[in-house]
Scaffold this active site. Structure first.
Site, PDB file in Angstrom:
ATOM      1  N   LYS A  21      37.744 -10.364  36.552  1.00 36.01           N
ATOM      2  CA  LYS A  21      37.627 -11.371  37.448  1.00 36.01           C
ATOM      3  C   LYS A  21      36.503 -11.334  38.451  1.00 36.01           C
ATOM      4  O   LYS A  21      35.773 -10.151  38.740  1.00 36.01           O
ATOM      5  CB  LYS A  21      39.062 -11.504  38.080  1.00 36.01           C
ATOM      6  CG  LYS A  21      39.962 -11.941  36.798  1.00 36.01           C
ATOM      7  CD  LYS A  21      41.244 -12.297  37.513  1.00 36.01           C
ATOM      8  CE  LYS A  21      42.116 -11.145  37.665  1.00 36.01           C
ATOM      9  NZ  LYS A  21      43.665 -11.643  38.142  1.00 36.01           N
TER      10      LYS A  21
ATOM     11  N   TYR B  37      45.422 -20.766  34.225  1.00 34.72           N
ATOM     12  CA  TYR B  37      46.583 -20.168  35.011  1.00 34.72           C
ATOM     13  C   TYR B  37      47.585 -21.163  35.147  1.00 34.72           C
ATOM     14  O   TYR B  37      48.377 -21.406  36.081  1.00 34.72           O
ATOM     15  CB  TYR B  37      46.062 -19.826  36.286  1.00 34.72           C
ATOM     16  CG  TYR B  37      45.553 -18.184  36.506  1.00 34.72           C
ATOM     17  CD1 TYR B  37      46.325 -17.416  35.925  1.00 34.72           C
ATOM     18  CD2 TYR B  37      44.456 -18.235  37.174  1.00 34.72           C
ATOM     19  CE1 TYR B  37      46.027 -15.814  35.974  1.00 34.72           C
ATOM     20  CE2 TYR B  37      44.023 -16.713  37.095  1.00 34.72           C
ATOM     21  CZ  TYR B  37      44.580 -15.695  36.565  1.00 34.72           C
ATOM     22  OH  TYR B  37      44.382 -14.351  36.662  1.00 34.72           O
TER      23      TYR B  37
ATOM     24  N   ASN C 195      42.977  -8.311  41.742  1.00 35.35           N
ATOM     25  CA  ASN C 195      43.541  -7.009  41.077  1.00 35.35           C
ATOM     26  C   ASN C 195      42.466  -7.139  39.745  1.00 35.35           C
ATOM     27  O   ASN C 195      42.700  -6.303  38.757  1.00 35.35           O
ATOM     28  CB  ASN C 195      44.742  -7.274  40.659  1.00 35.35           C
ATOM     29  CG  ASN C 195      45.229  -8.575  39.817  1.00 35.35           C
ATOM     30  OD1 ASN C 195      44.190  -9.250  39.440  1.00 35.35           O
ATOM     31  ND2 ASN C 195      46.408  -8.762  39.453  1.00 35.35           N
TER      32      ASN C 195
ATOM     33  N   HIS D 244      42.355  -9.606  34.173  1.00 32.48           N
ATOM     34  CA  HIS D 244      43.160 -10.270  33.327  1.00 32.48           C
ATOM     35  C   HIS D 244      43.307 -10.064  32.177  1.00 32.48           C
ATOM     36  O   HIS D 244      42.428  -9.623  31.379  1.00 32.48           O
ATOM     37  CB  HIS D 244      43.000 -11.880  33.271  1.00 32.48           C
ATOM     38  CG  HIS D 244      43.827 -12.675  32.401  1.00 32.48           C
ATOM     39  ND1 HIS D 244      45.122 -13.088  32.870  1.00 32.48           N
ATOM     40  CD2 HIS D 244      43.687 -12.895  31.348  1.00 32.48           C
ATOM     41  CE1 HIS D 244      45.727 -13.794  31.832  1.00 32.48           C
ATOM     42  NE2 HIS D 244      44.839 -13.692  30.543  1.00 32.48           N
TER      43      HIS D 244
ATOM     44  N   GLU E 176      44.416 -18.336  24.776  1.00 33.14           N
ATOM     45  CA  GLU E 176      43.429 -17.840  25.927  1.00 33.14           C
ATOM     46  C   GLU E 176      41.994 -17.682  25.308  1.00 33.14           C
ATOM     47  O   GLU E 176      41.040 -18.017  25.832  1.00 33.14           O
ATOM     48  CB  GLU E 176      43.807 -16.634  26.611  1.00 33.14           C
ATOM     49  CG  GLU E 176      44.980 -17.164  27.595  1.00 33.14           C
ATOM     50  CD  GLU E 176      45.691 -15.873  28.228  1.00 33.14           C
ATOM     51  OE1 GLU E 176      45.208 -14.762  28.158  1.00 33.14           O
ATOM     52  OE2 GLU E 176      46.579 -16.102  29.052  1.00 33.14           O
TER      53      GLU E 176
HETATM   54  P1  DAT Z   1      49.214 -10.505  35.616  1.00 30.85           P
HETATM   55  O1  DAT Z   1      47.627 -10.720  35.873  1.00 30.85           O
HETATM   56  O2  DAT Z   1      49.551  -9.097  35.645  1.00 30.85           O
HETATM   57  O3  DAT Z   1      49.484 -10.846  34.220  1.00 30.85           O
HETATM   58  P2  DAT Z   1      50.568 -12.773  36.615  1.00 30.85           P
HETATM   59  O4  DAT Z   1      50.429 -13.412  35.108  1.00 30.85           O
HETATM   60  O5  DAT Z   1      52.109 -12.740  36.989  1.00 30.85           O
HETATM   61  O6  DAT Z   1      50.027 -11.157  36.750  1.00 30.85           O
HETATM   62  O7  DAT Z   1      49.762 -13.599  37.765  1.00 30.85           O
HETATM   63  C1  DAT Z   1      48.456 -13.859  37.583  1.00 30.85           C
HETATM   64  C2  DAT Z   1      47.657 -13.537  38.715  1.00 30.85           C
HETATM   65  O8  DAT Z   1      48.042 -14.319  39.941  1.00 30.85           O
HETATM   66  C3  DAT Z   1      47.533 -12.115  39.009  1.00 30.85           C
HETATM   67  O9  DAT Z   1      46.939 -11.437  38.420  1.00 30.85           O
HETATM   68  C4  DAT Z   1      47.445 -12.069  40.612  1.00 30.85           C
HETATM   69  C5  DAT Z   1      47.995 -13.519  41.002  1.00 30.85           C
HETATM   70  N1  DAT Z   1      49.518 -13.223  41.627  1.00 30.85           N
HETATM   71  C6  DAT Z   1      50.554 -13.080  40.749  1.00 30.85           C
HETATM   72  N2  DAT Z   1      51.472 -12.872  41.942  1.00 30.85           N
HETATM   73  C7  DAT Z   1      50.839 -13.140  43.140  1.00 30.85           C
HETATM   74  C8  DAT Z   1      51.555 -13.015  44.321  1.00 30.85           C
HETATM   75  N3  DAT Z   1      52.799 -12.954  44.542  1.00 30.85           N
HETATM   76  N4  DAT Z   1      50.681 -13.458  45.486  1.00 30.85           N
HETATM   77  C9  DAT Z   1      49.306 -13.632  45.277  1.00 30.85           C
HETATM   78  N5  DAT Z   1      48.655 -13.459  43.884  1.00 30.85           N
HETATM   79  C10 DAT Z   1      49.567 -13.437  42.817  1.00 30.85           C
HETATM   80 MG    MG Z   2      49.806 -12.827  33.626  1.00 24.84          MG
END
Ligand code: DAT
Ligand code: MG
Length: 148
Positions: free
Chosen positions: A9, A49, A112, A115, A126
């Site tokens: 990212k 997303y 973070n 992805h 995807e």
């Molecule tokens: P992952 O990337 O570990 O699959 P996810 O699909 O639950 O996590 O969420 C997608 C992205 O959204 C994640 O990489 C970072 C952001 N995100 C998730 N939970 C969040 C939160 N509580 N606050 C801010 N950003 C968040």
């Molecule tokens: Mg995810």
């Protein structure tokens, strides 16, 4: 062989961590099947997303993913989806264990770095979202018999 979508990212690109992260995936034994630098549009980010639409962090997440170039990749190998998720570590960089990409290199929840698809079905969807079929290259690495 299973495929998964990996995104480095915009924070990974801006922080010059692209080589570091790709190196970890290569060393694990995964094969690179597709790679490109993409400036994601809001439409692409929203599709990617879509599952998070309506959540409090959704708008910020789209802004983040469109804030600069993303390295989009397809990696292939045994259990590639789960292997990449394990290498990434859990979502929150502050809680991800050492040894993982997020655990070693990130401290944010949103920013973070990576992805990775969370199931083979989502990986297929995807990959189709980020890549044209002709952009993927199939071949066998010369050390495949040693790695797999
Ligand atoms: P992952 O990337 O570990 O699959 P996810 O699909 O639950 O996590 O969420 C997608 C992205 O959204 C994640 O990489 C970072 C952001 N995100 C998730 N939970 C969040 C939160 N509580 N606050 C801010 N950003 C968040
Ligand atoms: Mg995810």
């Amino acid at each position: 062989m299973q495929q998964t979508l990996l995104l480095l990212k915009p924070d990974a690109v801006q922080r010059r961590l692209v080589g570091e992260i790709i190196s970890r995936l290569e060393k694990k034994g995964l094969r690179l099947a597709g790679l490109k630098l993409v400036q994601a549009s809001t439409t692409l980010a929203a599709s990617h997303y879509a599952v998070h639409k309506g959540k409090p962090f959704y708008d910020s997440l789209l802004q983040f993913l469109t804030s600069g170039p993303t390295v989009a990749m397809v990696w292939e190998g045994r259990e590639a989806v789960a292997v990449c998720r394990t290498l990434m570590g859990i979502t929150d960089g502050a809680k991800a264990p050492p040894g993982t990409i997020r655990g070693d290199l990130a401290i944010s929840v949103q920013n973070n770095l990576v992805h990775g698809s969370d199931s083979p079905e989502n990986a297929a969807a995807e990959i189709a979202l980020w890549f044209q079929p002709g952009e993927l290259v199939s071949c066998s690495n010369c050390d495949a018999n040693w790695v797999n």
